[in-house]
Design an enzyme around this catalytic site. Sequence first.
Site, PDB file in Angstrom:
ATOM      1  N   LEU A 133      42.037  37.071  29.879  1.00 55.88           N
ATOM      2  CA  LEU A 133      42.292  37.152  31.305  1.00 55.88           C
ATOM      3  C   LEU A 133      43.593  37.916  31.484  1.00 55.88           C
ATOM      4  CD1 LEU A 133      41.567  33.483  32.529  1.00 55.88           C
ATOM      5  CD2 LEU A 133      40.088  35.483  32.812  1.00 55.88           C
ATOM      6  N   ASP A 134      43.720  38.651  32.568  1.00 59.82           N
ATOM      7  CA  ASP A 134      44.965  39.362  32.843  1.00 59.82           C
ATOM      8  C   ASP A 134      46.113  38.374  33.008  1.00 59.82           C
ATOM      9  OD1 ASP A 134      43.451  41.685  32.894  1.00 59.82           O
ATOM     10  OD2 ASP A 134      43.200  41.634  35.077  1.00 59.82           O
ATOM     11  N   LYS A 135      47.316  38.858  32.814  1.00 58.14           N
ATOM     12  CA  LYS A 135      48.513  38.023  32.882  1.00 58.14           C
ATOM     13  C   LYS A 135      48.548  37.166  34.143  1.00 58.14           C
ATOM     14  CE  LYS A 135      53.570  38.397  33.219  1.00 58.14           C
ATOM     15  NZ  LYS A 135      54.725  39.326  33.217  1.00 58.14           N
ATOM     16  N   THR A 137      45.996  36.675  36.339  1.00 61.42           N
ATOM     17  CA  THR A 137      44.721  36.063  36.708  1.00 61.42           C
ATOM     18  C   THR A 137      44.693  34.660  36.110  1.00 61.42           C
ATOM     19  OG1 THR A 137      43.539  38.180  36.793  1.00 61.42           O
ATOM     20  CG2 THR A 137      42.216  36.205  36.488  1.00 61.42           C
ATOM     21  N   ARG A 233      39.163  43.556  39.735  1.00 59.69           N
ATOM     22  CA  ARG A 233      40.244  44.194  40.489  1.00 59.69           C
ATOM     23  C   ARG A 233      39.914  45.656  40.790  1.00 59.69           C
ATOM     24  NH1 ARG A 233      45.258  43.003  36.746  1.00 59.69           N
ATOM     25  NH2 ARG A 233      46.438  43.881  38.533  1.00 59.69           N
TER      26      ARG A 233
END
Length: 301
Positions: A133-135, A137, A233
């Site tokens: 997962l993105d930082k 998110t 995104r």
Amino acid sequence: MTTVYCTEGGARLDVFLSDETELTRSHIKKLIDGGLVCIGGVPVTKAGRTVKAGDEVSFEDEIAPTDIIPQDIPLDVVYEDKAIAVINKQRGLVVHPGAGNHDGTLVNALKFRYGDGLSSVYGAVRAGIVHRLDKDTTGLIVVAKTDFVHTALCEQFSARTVKKLYRAILDGLPKSSSGTIDAPIGRDSRNRLKMAVTPLGRHAVTKYSVIEKFKRNSYVEFELLTGRTHQIRVHAAHIGRPVSCDSLYGGSDRLGACGQLLHSYSLTITHPITGEVMSFEAAEPNDFALALNKLRAEESL
């Protein structure tokens, strides 16, 4: 040595590694020229080689950390047994070490909690990490405790039998209450920190359904049918409705969150040992809930 498992083939080797590691393609080319990139243990000589599903791509990179320091970082463990752990990741936590993030990551926290009881398929830098997962998110991520479990979970992701549902607050309202965004995603040629919809990108499909409408925003559920970097995104921005508070992709910051209002709230997998289909859920974090309350106070449509 870092190893990355390819769950869906068809991409050039340099493009695949760039997407998976955030290294530049020029840097990857130098690693290949130096004999530092292998597929299945065999050195690769061409950056344009096509990777296939199931390929194990390994590489040596001098900027990657080699020693993972256990760090006592709080974790919200939704479920765990001897094979897996399901974590509700908080905002601001990077998943694994890399350039610019040598510690303070989920892997450092997992190392503190589980020691050597994590899979090693991707090496120490990504111990236990099956997907990312993105930082900023938030939400659910599954961790593998053995190599067998790790490989089995990767096969599920490759076969698209894993179901991942996300919820987000978007700027504006999509034109339709539900739909599918089918648009290829690749690295943005003008900004390496970003991904973009591009004809040369990798196949990417996202389904969405509007949960709640507001005057200036919408509360939307997304289902990932592929797993590209920044996929939701990028696709949300592509249809002109970026995720709120996502400064990288043009989201407004008026709701006051410290990062994109995107949350992985539901994850369904088949347990690699028992064969049981298991579903997990995690409520949106406080700042997400506060943003929703603010929108509802502004009067729902």
